[in-house]
Design an enzyme around this catalytic site. Structure first.
Site, PDB file in Angstrom:
ATOM      1  CE  LYS A  20      -0.158  -0.313   5.005  1.00  0.00           C
ATOM      2  NZ  LYS A  20      -0.830  -0.910   6.154  1.00  0.00           N
ATOM      3  CE1 TYR A  44       9.837  32.755   1.092  1.00  0.00           C
ATOM      4  CE2 TYR A  44      10.221  30.374   1.144  1.00  0.00           C
ATOM      5  CZ  TYR A  44       9.882  31.525   0.443  1.00  0.00           C
ATOM      6  OH  TYR A  44       9.590  31.443  -0.875  1.00  0.00           O
TER       7      TYR A  44
HETATM    8  C1  LIG Z   1      -0.179  -1.689   6.972  1.00  0.00           C
HETATM    9  C2  LIG Z   1      -0.749  -2.898   7.536  1.00  0.00           C
HETATM   10  C3  LIG Z   1       0.068  -3.988   7.917  1.00  0.00           C
HETATM   11  C4  LIG Z   1       1.567  -3.933   7.929  1.00  0.00           C
HETATM   12  O1  LIG Z   1       2.002  -3.286   9.091  1.00  0.00           O
HETATM   13  P1  LIG Z   1       3.570  -3.060   9.398  1.00  0.00           P
HETATM   14  O2  LIG Z   1       3.602  -2.470  10.730  1.00  0.00           O
HETATM   15  O3  LIG Z   1       4.038  -2.125   8.358  1.00  0.00           O
HETATM   16  O4  LIG Z   1       4.179  -4.382   9.295  1.00  0.00           O
HETATM   17  C5  LIG Z   1      -0.548  -5.154   8.301  1.00  0.00           C
HETATM   18  N1  LIG Z   1      -1.898  -5.250   8.347  1.00  0.00           N
HETATM   19  C6  LIG Z   1      -2.714  -4.222   8.021  1.00  0.00           C
HETATM   20  C7  LIG Z   1      -4.181  -4.400   8.108  1.00  0.00           C
HETATM   21  C8  LIG Z   1      -2.171  -3.007   7.605  1.00  0.00           C
HETATM   22  O5  LIG Z   1      -2.966  -1.995   7.297  1.00  0.00           O
END
Ligand SMILES: *Cc1c(COP(=O)(O)O)cnc(C)c1O
Length: 820
Positions: A491, A715
């Site tokens: 993702k 800035y």
């Molecule tokens: C992002 C996510 C993971 C992975 O988590 P990490 O801490 O990056 O290993 C696992 N399960 C779900 C449902 C997630 O949204």
């Protein structure tokens, strides 16, 4: 040529079935690297992470007819039934059989062989020696860094009657391994490059490591090494191995008296056979000088005249260990492999090209091949075969020699006599949406071609090390039970690293599942040829059509969502979904109160199968929350059991994320979901050492200037010079994802390995750093994060987590992927 019966005798195997005599040309150990089914002999090897026996069926179906399998893994009568047309040999251990075969092959050739081992520099010394000796010898050498238990036999298998000299490298990571490699290489001469920290963890002491490595040289006529390495020197003396030494700190066969550098060259003064001599080499860094000295020792030993040595050293090129992949003009994707261009290297690069999904045309730009050890006729016939077998659609050959053999290649091929001739004719428009492999020997300067293909972008890049990703993947895999499946979270643009490339690598390494947040991310993966199952965690009703069209599987977390999804399904098709259960995170998911309604709906729709049920831990990374995590896991187990009971079938059950994999190994259930760990951050902190850093964010200095005490920078005039200063403006700002909270000394960047603090506020596209007292100039590189300035450290500075820093890197920052 080797016959199947001979193979059986050599490996002491048992012939399960012999159908017909077939040539054995290629030894295949990786089913993904198949290019010539007819001449391949497949060894089904059981590794730590995989089992070759799983791929017999697939290989048989595409024409492989010769297999070596293990007795324990598969039953003989079953084999005959499944593979009626194949020659099948059963052995106790397929890897050992492969090694035995390679050792047998080695003995067929009574030629000198140089074996190279040591902690660092093996590959470079091997490549340089091959280049330096190629005027006198037909050299065969290990491709790339093929120096493992598997790589060495495959390297030695290349030996044929044309070769007059072999140069093979051997690498080990634990005791016992060199004993296997020695009989395969059987070196007549040895080079022990050095001893350092690499693979220390596999040995009880450095001494043990030296002793193990020395086993490669137990029957060499002469061992070349640097006597300044005391551990090596003592061990060699103790074992009375005949040696040829060089040293800087003591007298040796070649005693180095001075090394001086000027510009891009080093001059080396040494005494050899009582005579003072000097040579000059086109390198200045320590490591290159050491590597060159090993080569010099060999050249001196071979009695080459000094002017000839100098002449050959002048032509040495740095060895490009990296293979880069990057976006290029007109939707093209470039694989840049300017590693020494020999036949074995070409085959490896073509495997990589062939593993790119077939969304687009595959093009190869190839220079003359050098140092092949084969007559030209034969060489280019083999090249043409390889090119054809790998499905290259367009070949552009560059160089007089390949041009002379144009007739061997398909009619779509074009040839140029030089790189410049190609560039003069280069029309960007004639390349569109293709994967282009650029593979040329150094002297052809293909970097000019790569440059012509590159998109113009600003100087900020995120470099992603694909080998490090694979290392981290394997680290987590090593923690899993053999039957536990692996879902990887890609993702948010694969945590900022570039989803398609990461997904493609994961597909190649056979993970079981991918997960994305939104349907569009899944569609993008499919359009790039990703065929793994993909779970979509936030499916919105307006994306349901796309999910079905692209065969993506939604996470369903509420009754409303389920109802909407059910109403979008077409009759007569089958669908899969993933059921999200809320066990205490209180984000998304069903609770037991929903169950009656939930299962009623599901029972009415047998076309929709619950593929998996899962939940997410709220505090897996911290021991502080252990009780809570334990409660969540217990809740999940009981809820999932009820799910299965009420559905009347089994589902894949999963709850662990990266931190969970490390901290709750007993709760892997059917699958785990790996996220941040893959990208190099170990969320619990306890095993960070075991992971490799994956990404480096770097930019360049645009301008350097001096300011006086009391003047202000940037800035709101927030950066006030406390004294006279030199500052550098670097080409990264908050629009690139560089957090504004790093302003005014909170953040630092690395320039030439030194830390330069921010001065003033971070601007949209730039920021300023204090480089007082440092030697810097416009165009120099500044590292924002990487192995020496970690995401963990930076996140702490501004009170956030590494996840946020990684995913914030803007998509306008170019991603460059590389393998070593
Ligand atoms: C992002 C996510 C993971 C992975 O988590 P990490 O801490 O990056 O290993 C696992 N399960 C779900 C449902 C997630 O949204």
């Amino acid at each position: 040529m080797l016959t199947f019966q001979q193979l059986a005798t050599v490996t002491k195997g048992h012939v399960v079935q012999f159908v017909q005599p077939l040539p054995i040309l290629n030894l295949l150990t990786d089913s993904r690297k198949l290019s010539q089914p007819a001449g391949s002999l497949f060894f089904a090897i059981k590794g730590k992470y995989n089992n070759g026996h799983k791929y017999l069926q697939q290989l048989y179906s595409i024409g492989v007819r010769q297999f070596v399998v293990e007795e324990e893994s598969i039953d003989a009568s079953q084999l005959q039934q499944l593979y009626p047309e194949a020659n099948i040999l059963q052995v106790q251990n397929s890897l050992e059989a492969l090694q035995t075969l390679a050792a047998w092959h080695r003995v067929q050739f009574q030629i000198p062989v140089i074996g190279v081992t040591g902690s660092n520099g093996k590959t470079i010394v091997k490549e340089w020696l091959a280049a330096l000796l190629s005027p006198d010898e037909q050299v065969v050498k290990s491709p790339r860094s093929y120096n493992s238990q598997l790589g060495v036999p495959l390297s030695v298998w290349q030996l044929n009657a044309n070769h007059t000299l072999g140069i093979f490298e051997a690498g080990i990571s634990q005791p016992g391994e060199m004993e296997n490699l020695q009989p395969i290489i059987q070196p007549t001469l040895g080079i022990f490059t050095n001893i350092g920290s690499a693979h220390d963890e596999g040995f009880t002491s450095r001494q043990q490591k030296v002793d193990e490595k020395l086993k490669l040289f137990k029957s060499v006529e002469l061992l070349f090494y640097c006597a300044d390495y005391e551990l090596i020197d003592e061990a060699v003396r103790q074992q009375s191995i005949k040696s040829f030494t060089w040293a800087r700190r003591q007298a040796a066969d070649v005693t180095i008296t001075a090394v001086t550098t000027a510009g891009h060259r080093s001059t080396i003064v040494y005494t050899y056979q009582g005579q003072k001599q000097r040579i000059s080499v086109p390198f200045t860094d320590e490591a290159s000088v050491e590597n060159v000295l090993h080569c010099l020792a060999i050249l001196l030993y071979r009695n080459l005249p000094l002017d000839e040595i100098q002449d050959r050293l002048d032509r040495l090129q740095p060895v490009a260990m990296r293979l880069e992949m990057k976006e290029a003009i007109n939707g093209c994707y470039l694989i840049d492999d300017t590693y020494n261009n020999d036949l074995a290297g070409l085959a490896i690069a073509l495997d990589l090209l062939a593993s790119q999904p077939r969304r687009s045309k595959h093009t190869l730009i190839l220079s003359d091949l050098l140092e092949s050890g084969l007559p030209e006729e034969k060489l280019y016939s083999q090249v043409a075969e390889l090119v054809q077998a790998h499905g290259v659609e367009r070949l552009i050959g560059i160089g007089e020699t390949i041009k002379a053999h144009a007739a061997k290649f398909g009619s779509g091929s074009i040839f140029y006599s030089s790189t410049q001739a190609f560039l003069d004719d280069f029309q960007a428009a004639s390349f569109r949406n293709e994967v282009v492999l650029v593979k040329g020997a150094r002297v052809f300067e293909f970097e000019k071609i790569v440059h012509a293909f590159q998109q113009k972008v600003h100087g900020t890049v995120l470099e992603v090390n694909l080998d490090a990703l694979v290392h981290n993947l394997n680290f987590y895999r090593s923690k899993l039970q053999p039957e536990t499946k692996l879902m990887v979270m890609v993702k948010a643009f694969a945590y900022g690293s570039g989803s398609f490339e990461v997904a493609n690598l994961l597909q190649f390494h056979r993970v079981d599942y991918l997960a994305v947040a939104y349907a569009d991310e899944g569609v993008m993966l499919r359009e790039h040829g990703i065929t793994l199952p993909v779970m979509v965690m936030n499916p919105s009703p307006d994306s349901f059509g796309k999910l079905q069209q692209y065969n993506l599987e939604p996470e369903i977390y509420s009754l409303e969502l389920l109802e909407a999804y059910l109403s979008s399904l077409e009759a007569g098709r089958k669908y899969k979904m993933h059921l999200k259960l809320d066990t205490g995170m209180h984000r998304l998911g069903f609770t037991p109160e929903d169950f009656d309604a939930l299962f009623k709906m599901l029972q009415q729709h047998p076309e929709l199968k619950v593929e998996s049920a899962f939940s997410h831990l709220a505090g897996a990374d911290e021991a502080l929350h252990n009780d809570f995590s334990g409660q969540q896991i217990a809740n999940f187990r009981s809820m999932a059991a009820e799910v299965e009971e009420r559905l009347g079938y089994k589902v894949i059950k999963h709850i662990l994320n990266s931190a969970g994999i490390v901290r709750f190994p007993e709760h892997q259930l059917d699958m785990v979901r790996l996220g941040i760990g893959l990208y190099g951050v170990e969320a619990t902190g306890s095993e960070q050492e075991a992971l490799r850093s994956v990404s480096i964010l770097k930019t360049t200095i645009s301008q350097v200037k001096s300011i006086k005490q009391g003047e202000t920078v940037g800035y709101s005039r927030k950066g006030i010079a406390s004294s006279d200063k030199t500052i550098a403006t670097i080409a990264i700002g908050y629009a690139d994802g560089y957090d504004r909270r790093f302003s005014n000394g909170v953040g630092q960047v690395l320039i030439h390995g030194k830390r330069a603090p921010l001065i003033g506020n971070v601007c949209m596209d730039m920021c300023m750093v204090d480089v007082t007292g440092m030697q810097v100039k416009a165009g120099d590189e500044a590292i924002i994060f990487g192995p020496q300035l970690t995401l963990v450290e930076l996140a702490e500075k501004i009170g956030t987590i590494p996840y946020e820093l990684l995913t914030n890197v803007s998509t306008r920052v170019k991603r460059v992927f590389y393998a070593e």
